[in-house]
Structures are given as C-alpha cells and as structure tokens.
Design a protein around this motif. Structure first.
Motif, short mmCIF file in Angstrom:
data_model
loop_
_atom_site.label_atom_id
_atom_site.label_comp_id
_atom_site.label_asym_id
_atom_site.label_seq_id
_atom_site.Cartn_x
_atom_site.Cartn_y
_atom_site.Cartn_z
N THR A 165 -25.69 33.25 2.77
CA THR A 165 -25.00 32.04 2.32
C THR A 165 -26.04 31.02 1.88
O THR A 165 -26.93 30.67 2.65
N ILE A 166 -25.92 30.55 0.65
CA ILE A 166 -26.86 29.59 0.09
C ILE A 166 -26.09 28.41 -0.48
O ILE A 166 -25.16 28.59 -1.29
N ASN A 167 -26.44 27.22 -0.06
CA ASN A 167 -25.88 26.00 -0.63
C ASN A 167 -26.77 25.55 -1.78
O ASN A 167 -27.83 24.96 -1.55
N ALA A 168 -26.35 25.85 -3.00
CA ALA A 168 -27.08 25.36 -4.17
C ALA A 168 -26.56 23.95 -4.46
O ALA A 168 -25.37 23.76 -4.73
N LEU A 169 -27.45 22.97 -4.38
CA LEU A 169 -27.10 21.58 -4.58
C LEU A 169 -27.62 21.11 -5.93
O LEU A 169 -28.74 21.43 -6.32
N GLY A 170 -26.81 20.36 -6.64
CA GLY A 170 -27.22 19.90 -7.96
C GLY A 170 -26.68 18.52 -8.27
O GLY A 170 -26.04 17.88 -7.42
N TRP A 171 -26.95 18.07 -9.49
CA TRP A 171 -26.44 16.79 -9.94
C TRP A 171 -25.87 16.97 -11.35
O TRP A 171 -26.61 17.29 -12.28
N ARG A 172 -24.55 16.80 -11.48
CA ARG A 172 -23.90 16.97 -12.78
C ARG A 172 -23.94 15.65 -13.54
O ARG A 172 -23.47 14.62 -13.06
N TYR A 173 -24.51 15.70 -14.74
CA TYR A 173 -24.66 14.51 -15.57
C TYR A 173 -24.15 14.84 -16.97
O TYR A 173 -24.67 15.73 -17.64
N ILE A 174 -23.10 14.14 -17.39
CA ILE A 174 -22.57 14.29 -18.74
C ILE A 174 -22.61 12.92 -19.40
O ILE A 174 -21.97 11.98 -18.93
#
Length: 255
Positions: A165-174
C-alpha cells in the motif's frame, strides 16, 4: 477531452489498473533539509531529508490494451496534516513519462505532476543496469544500478510489505484561462500498491546534468533545482519485479 465526443464509462470505486509486468529501480539519498523542504507545499511536512528517484519500466498494461511506457518519479517522504486528513506517503515532486496518454490522465484526473521526456529501457550488462532520461537529444539524468544481487527472504518480505500500500501524494494545479492564478489548486491522494515477486540490491549512482533554457525551455528550472540538491549519503539501490496496481477511483482531494 475533447468532451463533445463523449467519454468513458466510469468504473466502480473498487476498480484498479493493473501493470502486469513492472520492473522498478529505486534510488534514495539524503540531502540538505532546508533546500528540500522549500519544494514541499504548505500542509505537508517533510519526514526526513531524503530524495527518492524511481525508474519504472511498465509492460502489459491493461488500460493501454497491453501497451507499455517508462517513467522516472522524484518524490520525498512526507506527511499531510489537514483538518480531516492526516496521513503519510510519498509527496511527488515531478514525474517524467515517455508517452502522452498516461501523462494526460495522471495530471488532470489525479493531480500527479507529469511531464514528458525520452526515457530509455534498461540496458543490462549483468549484474549492472543502466538507463537515462533526455529531452530532444539532451540527457539530463543517468541512473546506474551496479552489482545487483538477489535479496534474502527477510528483506524481500519487508519490501513486499512496504510496497503493498502506497500513498502517492500530489498537488493538482489547473491554471485559469486567460489570466494568472489557478482554477484548481489542491492537495490530492492517489492510492496505489504493488505485488513484488522478486527483488535485488546493489549500489547506485545518480548523475544530473543541468540543461540550458535553449536545450529544454520548459523543464530546465526543474532539473536545475533537483541537480542543486547535494547528495550526502546514498542508500542501497533496490530493483523489484512484480505487478503494480493503481486505484484512481479511490483518489480524493485532501482536506
């Protein structure tokens, strides 16, 4: 997109994307904490001053009708501290991929910061493995795994447990249309994991090559920022083979 032709039926919340032949090589090294923390946005906490660079060679991808692509992902161990959500994972600074289709879905749908590069398949001269990433003929990253040997059973079990189990964390910018600022700017979670069948360990080398604006006008500043992070201590480099499972419908905006 384009929406006027219609789209795809959205599968159920438990649907998963299977990458049935996945080889990954992960490099990790400690670096300057203050420099690294400056690239982690507000709401996230850097857990330790460590840069992770993962090369993946994906084949037999279900949603690409058995297709394939390669990627290089750069991430840091981080914790999200929100009003509702508190969780640890890998905050993704940038992902380079060598095909358009996975870039499009990963950016807009799940907020992973994906951009394009030419990424070589693994070149193998046993027990050594080599690859590189470039843009229009200009190499900006070379990765080497040297002296790879199969890990023992206990180490394999630990790798399998950590990858499940991997929590891939990101930041969505549009961005907004026709003006500065963002229409969307939000932290996101993209759950994923892997079934690891085998693993090897060896020594790794990472070589960044800074490019000029003329050589890579859209990415030179990203490469420069990563190249300026000092390599203080390199951890053992790990190569794994198995199945990667992505769960985009379980992704969500973090609060």
């Amino acid at each position: 997109m384009p929406a006027h032709f219609g789209g795809f039926d959205c599968p159920g919340p438990d649907a998963a994307l299977y990458y049935r032949d996945a080889v990954s090589v992960t490099f990790a090294y400690s670096t300057d904490e203050n420099q690294l923390a400056s690239y982690v946005p507000e709401g996230f906490e850097l857990l330790r001053p460590e840069l992770n660079i993962s090369y993946s060679q994906f084949r037999e991808i279900d949603w690409m009708a058995g297709g394939a692509y390669n990627l290089v992902q750069v991430s840091v161990p981080a914790r999200f501290n929100g009003k509702r959500d508190q969780l640890e994972g890998q905050f993704i600074l940038v992902v380079w991929e060598n095909k358009t289709w996975p870039i499009l879905g990963g950016r807009e749908e799940t907020g992973i910061p994906k951009i394009y590069a030419d990424i070589e398949d693994l070149h193998i001269i046993q027990p050594n493995y080599y690859t590189s990433a470039s843009y229009e003929g200009n190499t900006f990253l070379r990765l080497e795994l040297l002296g790879a040997k199969p890990v023992d059973g206990q180490t394999l079990a630990q790798i399998q447990a950590s990858a499940a189990t991997i929590n891939a964390l990101g930041w969505r910018y549009i961005p907004k249309v026709g003006g500065p600022g963002a229409d969307l700017s939000q932290p996101v979670l993209y759950p994923q994991g892997a079934e690891i069948h085998s693993a090897w360990a060896g020594s790794g080398t990472v070589k960044w090559t800074r490019l000029s604006w003329e050589q890579n006008p859209g990415q030179w500043h990203i490469i420069k920022a990563l190249a300026e992070l000092p390599m203080l201590e390199m951890a053992p480099t790990i190569m794994t083979k198995g199945v990667v499972i992505l769960k985009p419908n379980n992704g969500r905006v973090l609060e």
